[in-house]
Design an enzyme around this catalytic site. Structure first.
Site, mmCIF file in Angstrom:
data_model
loop_
_atom_site.group_PDB
_atom_site.id
_atom_site.type_symbol
_atom_site.label_atom_id
_atom_site.label_comp_id
_atom_site.label_asym_id
_atom_site.label_seq_id
_atom_site.Cartn_x
_atom_site.Cartn_y
_atom_site.Cartn_z
ATOM 1 N N LYS A 204 0.753 -1.331 0.058
ATOM 2 C CA LYS A 204 -0.131 0.141 0.022
ATOM 3 C C LYS A 204 0.874 1.221 0.089
ATOM 4 O O LYS A 204 1.856 1.272 0.454
ATOM 5 C CB LYS A 204 -0.868 -0.082 1.110
ATOM 6 C CG LYS A 204 -1.897 1.101 1.412
ATOM 7 C CD LYS A 204 -2.862 0.735 2.445
ATOM 8 C CE LYS A 204 -3.854 2.172 2.655
ATOM 9 N NZ LYS A 204 -4.873 1.795 3.629
ATOM 10 N N SER B 115 -9.833 2.302 2.982
ATOM 11 C CA SER B 115 -8.745 2.840 2.242
ATOM 12 C C SER B 115 -8.024 1.855 1.340
ATOM 13 O O SER B 115 -7.480 2.358 0.474
ATOM 14 C CB SER B 115 -8.051 3.653 3.055
ATOM 15 O OG SER B 115 -7.254 3.062 3.927
ATOM 16 N N SER C 293 -10.452 -0.131 7.305
ATOM 17 C CA SER C 293 -9.641 0.097 5.879
ATOM 18 C C SER C 293 -8.900 -1.182 5.319
ATOM 19 O O SER C 293 -8.442 -1.246 3.964
ATOM 20 C CB SER C 293 -8.608 1.123 5.927
ATOM 21 O OG SER C 293 -9.360 2.250 5.608
#
Lengths: 476, 95
Positions: A68, A143, A167
């Site tokens: 990420k 997210s 997330s």
């Protein structure tokens, strides 16, 4: 080549150890697939070149993964999907990245996220709108939408991710993959760009629970660079997976089956609970009475911490900036850099946090939220005196359409309704594929007491190997 | 409580963010809705309830006070786009 990329971590390790494919071939298969499919999915913000290594000695030797884009990766851009960090190339690795590198993993690239992880759809990214591999008109969740979409589309073996209010779990549910949010402090946050420091939790999104167990063994543990990392011993999670749930008592919180829970999602979750029962678990109804206050508590606590953490982004030490000579004074320069550098959701949360901490309002909002957080944590403490695990939905709906909620912050925040409570309590939770509603994936959430990841993963594995939802792949 | 435009302007200034008129308008409406939503917390009885800042029980984590130099100092300050001088970033006068 698509056969290689459809394999999970356990299977890819076997392929490599039996020399049925070389690490270079495995990496090349993923690179090719990214080149062909990612223009549709838009999960990668940065694709690394020629990272393959034939060093297979570590437990992840030759395994291609994605990070990420909030994990600092030495020599690779790390943007947090924000213009204010565009072109930032950190000279160091996050502890999580360093540990995975040391285990032999190969970095395919960096994947998309909501800007500074603030969002539930990955739409607040300043750079790309990632698509849900199951329906390209829909969001992947957020997210960690880039991580979830990349894993679901077989664009990496697994991906790192972060979970502050849901997330990891919510995008995993939306994309039909396995997402583990460990206990707060189980994995070091060092080198991972902060959003809300008392909530940010590092984890992984994988193709199976067994994969997540292997990754956690590598990632977990105390780190002198993150004083909040817990001292509980790191267990052999992958060796303690189970095939049944005999002797386990699993609580079903009645507050998670309320108005707003989509009927199709509820049907899948009820069937999953039946499966847990078939595997030998004793199912009991429980109550987590403060559940409805979790989202408002979360948004006060998180936004307050965000307003403090985001203060460091002033355009001086990194990121694009206006030139010294173009600003009247230093404060004007801060205004200019932050106004141009942050997107709307980041600005909204900074302002909400600034408000909640400002003179005259700090007691009414911030202090109050910290007190309610105590009650939410106590709900879990009380529940776990009577049950081993909790089972619940991850999200009230399946993946929604791009653009559907982006202009209504409160609706977007409510996507966290069933994930924020575990975040506030710091307890570990996992999303495992549990079925489909109108052809879209639905995840089952299992929640355990703090540092009981072994029990959590063991039970999630038993559910997974007796179902085949995690084996189904989207047609892209 | 009512979130007014004046309050939003004040908060934005504290947060070092500049808003134009249409943004002020938009954020006033949105922050108003969010604050309305979080005011739900007022209905919880928290008399005598302690505040939670840290959830996993770690407290007063200490280590030896030893200086450790970051090994890539030059690369780190090179992340700035401002001019560098004597291993420091050169910016506008602050006072």
């Amino acid at each position: 080549m698509s056969e290689i990329t459809s394999l999970n971590l356990v299977e890819t390790r076997k392929l490599l150890s039996e020399k049925k494919a070389s690490a270079a071939e495995v990496s090349a298969a993923y690179s090719q697939r990214i080149a062909v499919l990612d223009p549709k999915i838009e999960s990668y913000l940065f694709v690394a070149q020629d990272q393959a290594s034939e060093n297979l000695t570590g437990s992840l030797g030759g395994i291609p993964i994605a990070h990420k884009d909030v994990f600092c990766t030495s020599g690779m851009p790390t943007t947090a999907a924000s213009k204010i960090l565009e072109n930032y190339v950190p000279p160091f690795d996050a502890t999580a990245v360093a540990k995975l590198k040391q285990a032999g993993s190969v970095i395919l690239g960096k994947v998309n996220t909501d800007e500074f992880t603030m969002g539930a759809s990955t739409e607040t990214s300043a750079f790309k709108k990632t698509r849900n591999p199951w329906d390209l008109a829909r969001v992947p969740g957020g997210s960690s939408g880039g991580s979830a979409a990349a894993v679901a589309a077989d664009l990496c073996v697994f991906a790192t991710a972060t979970d502050t209010g849901g997330s990891i779990r919510q995008p995993s549910s939306f994309c039909g993959v396995t997402g583990l949010k460990p206990t707060y402090g189980r994995i070091s946050r060092y080198g991972v760009i902060s959003m809300a420091s008392s909530l940010d939790t590092i984890g992984v999104i994988t193709k199976s629970v067994a994969d997540a167990a292997i990754a956690l063994e590598i990632l977990a543990g105390q780190d002198s660079k993150d004083a909040t990392t817990g001292s509980a011993p790191v267990e052999k999670y992958s060796e303690n997976l189970r095939t049944d749930l005999k002797g386990l008592k699993i609580g079903i919180p009645r507050e998670y089956f309320v108005e707003g829970l989509d009927a199709g999602v509820e049907e899948v979750i009820r069937a999953a609970i039946d499966q847990l029962k078939k595997l030998g678990a004793e199912i009991v109804e429980i109550s987590l009475p403060h559940t409805e206050f979790a989202v408002p508590t979360y948004y006060v606590v998180a936004s307050s911490e965000i307003s403090a953490n985001m203060a460091r982004f002033d355009g001086i030490r990194y990121g694009p900036t206006i030139k010294n000579e173009d600003a009247a004074n230093l404060v004007e320069m801060y205004f200019e850099n932050r106004t141009l550098g942050f997107g709307d959701e980041v600005k909204r949360r900074i302002m909400l946090g600034t408000f909640a901490l400002s003179a005259g309002y700090a007691d009414k909002f911030y202090k109050k939220a910290l007190q309610v957080r105590t009650l939410i944590k106590k709900d879990f403490d009380d529940a776990f005196t009577g049950v081993d695990l909790i089972a619940a939905p991850v999200a009230p709906t399946t993946a929604f359409k791009l653009g559907e909620k982006i202009d209504d912050p409160v609706q977007m925040y409510l996507a966290d309704i069933f994930t924020a409570p575990a975040s506030l309590a710091g307890v570990p939770a996992i999303s495992v594929p549990a079925g489909f509603s109108a052809d879209l994936p639905v995840g089952l959430q299992l929640i355990a007491p703090q540092f009981a990841e072994a029990k959590l993963l063991a039970a999630a594995h038993a559910f997974q190997i007796t179902t085949d939802f995690h084996l189904q792949k989207p047609t892209i | 409580m009512q979130i007014t435009k004046d309050l939003v302007v004040k908060i934005a200034k504290l947060a070092r963010i500049r808003l134009d008129d249409s943004e002020t308008e938009k954020f006033t409406t949105q922050l108003g809705a969010i604050v309305g939503f979080i005011e739900k917390l007022n209905s919880v009885d928290t008399a005598g309830v302690a505040e939670t800042n840290q959830v996993n029980g770690m407290e007063n984590v200490l280590r030896e006070d030893e200086i450790e130099n970051f090994p890539k100092m030059n690369e780190l300050i090179a992340c700035s786009q401002h001019p560098l001088e004597n291993n420091q970033i050169k910016i506008k006068k602050s006072i």
